[in-house]
Scaffold this active site. Structure first.
Site, PDB file in Angstrom:
ATOM      1  N   GLY A 283       0.851  -1.225  -0.139  1.00 29.35           N
ATOM      2  CA  GLY A 283       0.061  -0.053   0.130  1.00 29.35           C
ATOM      3  C   GLY A 283       0.779   1.199  -0.007  1.00 29.35           C
TER       4      GLY A 283
ATOM      5  CE  LYS B 275      -1.673  -1.519  -7.899  1.00 28.87           C
ATOM      6  NZ  LYS B 275      -2.174  -3.096  -7.637  1.00 28.87           N
TER       7      LYS B 275
ATOM      8  CD  GLU C  89       1.071  -5.332  -7.654  1.00 30.05           C
ATOM      9  OE1 GLU C  89       1.706  -4.509  -7.530  1.00 30.05           O
ATOM     10  OE2 GLU C  89      -0.333  -5.355  -7.371  1.00 30.05           O
TER      11      GLU C  89
ATOM     12  NE  ARG D 269      -3.362  -8.335  -1.219  1.00 32.56           N
ATOM     13  CZ  ARG D 269      -3.414  -7.240  -1.802  1.00 32.56           C
ATOM     14  NH1 ARG D 269      -4.570  -7.491  -2.687  1.00 32.56           N
ATOM     15  NH2 ARG D 269      -2.507  -6.452  -2.103  1.00 32.56           N
TER      16      ARG D 269
ATOM     17  NE  ARG E 111      -8.011   0.925  -5.992  1.00 28.69           N
ATOM     18  CZ  ARG E 111      -6.921   0.099  -5.320  1.00 28.69           C
ATOM     19  NH1 ARG E 111      -6.591   0.424  -4.238  1.00 28.69           N
ATOM     20  NH2 ARG E 111      -6.335  -0.758  -6.239  1.00 28.69           N
TER      21      ARG E 111
END
Length: 445
Positions: free
Chosen positions: A164, A237, A275, A292, A338
């Site tokens: 994050g 993101k 990624e 995940r 988001r």
């Protein structure tokens, strides 16, 4: 077949998982903190259990309490969602000990991929290209300076167990590195219980592109194309899309094949994401693997027609994949925005009570909102995701613009104005934006 699944999460992802479970005829168990007592995810579940105070360590990170609830509710399996305990080796191990299926990969794989240092080593051994850097932890700032001088500035300082954007900082001078090392090491210790740091070369003007993989326990592994995730603020993101407007078909397939190779080298089972950073010449380098479900998984669902949560459940039940690589479609274009409860200029969180909520009905919105609900300061400020699908990228952008313009959330600040600024920007519309786009073209305006 599972008859009951506990969702060890909260908010929009808990609701998202419950909807698939209900579609499959599987009962759901919710857990909730004091702050989430009236959350929609609690109301939607077939059963709900209080697990502690509002802070995550008192509730959603309370492994023992969640396991106690799972046994009391007689859950067959636990879906961890994303964040929280989703990549916690001890949690996966406890599920195994208690005979409860963890809907995700093995504890061994989680451990290996949870350390950015160990994951780099594993990918190098598998022949996957990685960003130039080191494969050992850096104990002191003096060693960090020596390594940075050897690699050459600019470099990226990273926490081995980070995520994050936490514990991560671009460093372009020795003075900046001295200042950044201790502060990021401390943050990593506080957030992840691990202050190990490492350094890798900064790939400038990079694209952040990830490949979704699915792997069953029968030796079948496929990739579900890619997601472009380069619209970021503070390494987090904000808007994602599928497919990437930057990639050509040859690179797209090459990245997919490398992602499958990486997953197979690990003996990976369930859904995962590899990624990559991709430079302007379309050279791609392994960045990390998320073991995940991803926040941005809906854009992959929109272009493939697959329910990724359903696939996760089927794999965890022991079923083989019901399709081959050649049968995976890539139809149209999808975008996800988001929505964060935050000031769109400072990015500071904006908790408070939602007085007005009016969401458009013509697009998919994954959320856990109601009028009158309070957004607390205890959790991640992301409160909703607006997902659109169009025949073309231009069509999808227009649909997302319309949906965001029609979205009314009053009582708190949100980043909707910032999202609209991105969509209106010529660089974004051209499809050639990079991870520096938000900082260079929006924040500095």
């Amino acid at each position: 077949m599972f008859s009951k699944i506990l969702i060890a999460n909260r908010g929009e992802i808990a609701v998202r998982i419950m909807k698939t479970c209900k579609k499959l005829g599987i009962q759901t168990v919710a857990v909730y903190s004091e702050a989430d007592e009236h959350s929609p995810h609690v109301k939607l579940a077939d059963e709900a259990y209080y697990i502690g105070g509002p802070r995550v360590h008192e509730s959603y990170l309370n492994l023992e309490k969640i396991m106690q609830v799972a046994k009391e509710a007689k859950a067959d399996a636990i879906h961890p969602g994303y964040g929280l305990l989703s990549e916690n080796t001890s949690f996966a191990a406890r599920c195994e000990e208690e005979g409860i299926v963890f809907i995700g990969p093995s504890k061994e794989v989680i451990t290996k991929m949870g350390s950015k240092i160990e994951s780099r080593k594993a990918m190098m051994e598998a022949g996957v290209p990685v960003v130039p850097g080191i494969t050992t932890a850096i104990p002191t700032v003096e060693e960090a300076i020596a390594i940075a001088n050897q690699i050459g500035y600019p470099v990226m300082l990273k926490a081995s167990s980070g995520g994050g954007g936490i514990g991560m900082q671009v460093v372009d001078t020795e003075q900046t590195l001295v200042q950044a090392f201790e502060s990021n090491q401390t943050r990593a210790k506080n957030f992840f219980g691990n202050g190990e740091m490492y350094i890798e070369k900064l790939i400038t003007d990079a694209h952040h592109i990830e490949i979704q993989v699915l792997a069953d326990a029968h030796g079948n592994t496929v990739y579900l194309w890619e997601r472009e995730c380069s619209v970021q603020r503070r390494n987090q993101k904000v808007i994602e899309e599928a497919s990437s407007p930057f990639l050509d078909e040859a690179t797209r397939h090459a990245m997919g094949e490398v992602a499958v190779k990486a997953a197979k080298s690990l003996g990976y089972v369930n859904a995962g994401t590899i990624e990559f950073l991709v430079d302007h010449e379309k050279n791609f380098y392994f960045l990390e693997m998320n073991t995940r479900l991803q926040v941005e998984h809906p854009v992959t669902e929109e272009i493939t027609g697959l329910d990724l949560v359903e696939q996760q459940i089927r794999i965890a039940e022991g079923h083989p994949l019901s399709f081959t690589q050649a049968e995976i479609a890539r139809n149209g274009h999808a975008l996800e925005a988001r929505i964060y409860a935050e000031d769109p200029k400072t990015f500071f969180p904006s908790p408070g009570k939602i007085h007005t909520l009016d969401l458009p009905e013509h697009v998919r919105i994954d959320h856990c909102l109601e009028e009158g609900i309070t957004i607390t300061p205890f959790y991640d400020p992301m409160i909703a995701k607006v997902i659109v699908h169009g025949a073309t990228r231009e069509d999808a952008i227009a649909k997302l613009q319309q949906a965001l313009q029609e979205t009314k959330i009053e009582g708190i600040k949100t980043n909707i104005s910032m999202l609209l600024s991105v969509l209106e920007d010529e660089t974004f519309q051209s499809g050639v934006y990079t991870t520096s786009f938000v900082q260079q073209q929006l924040i500095k305006k």
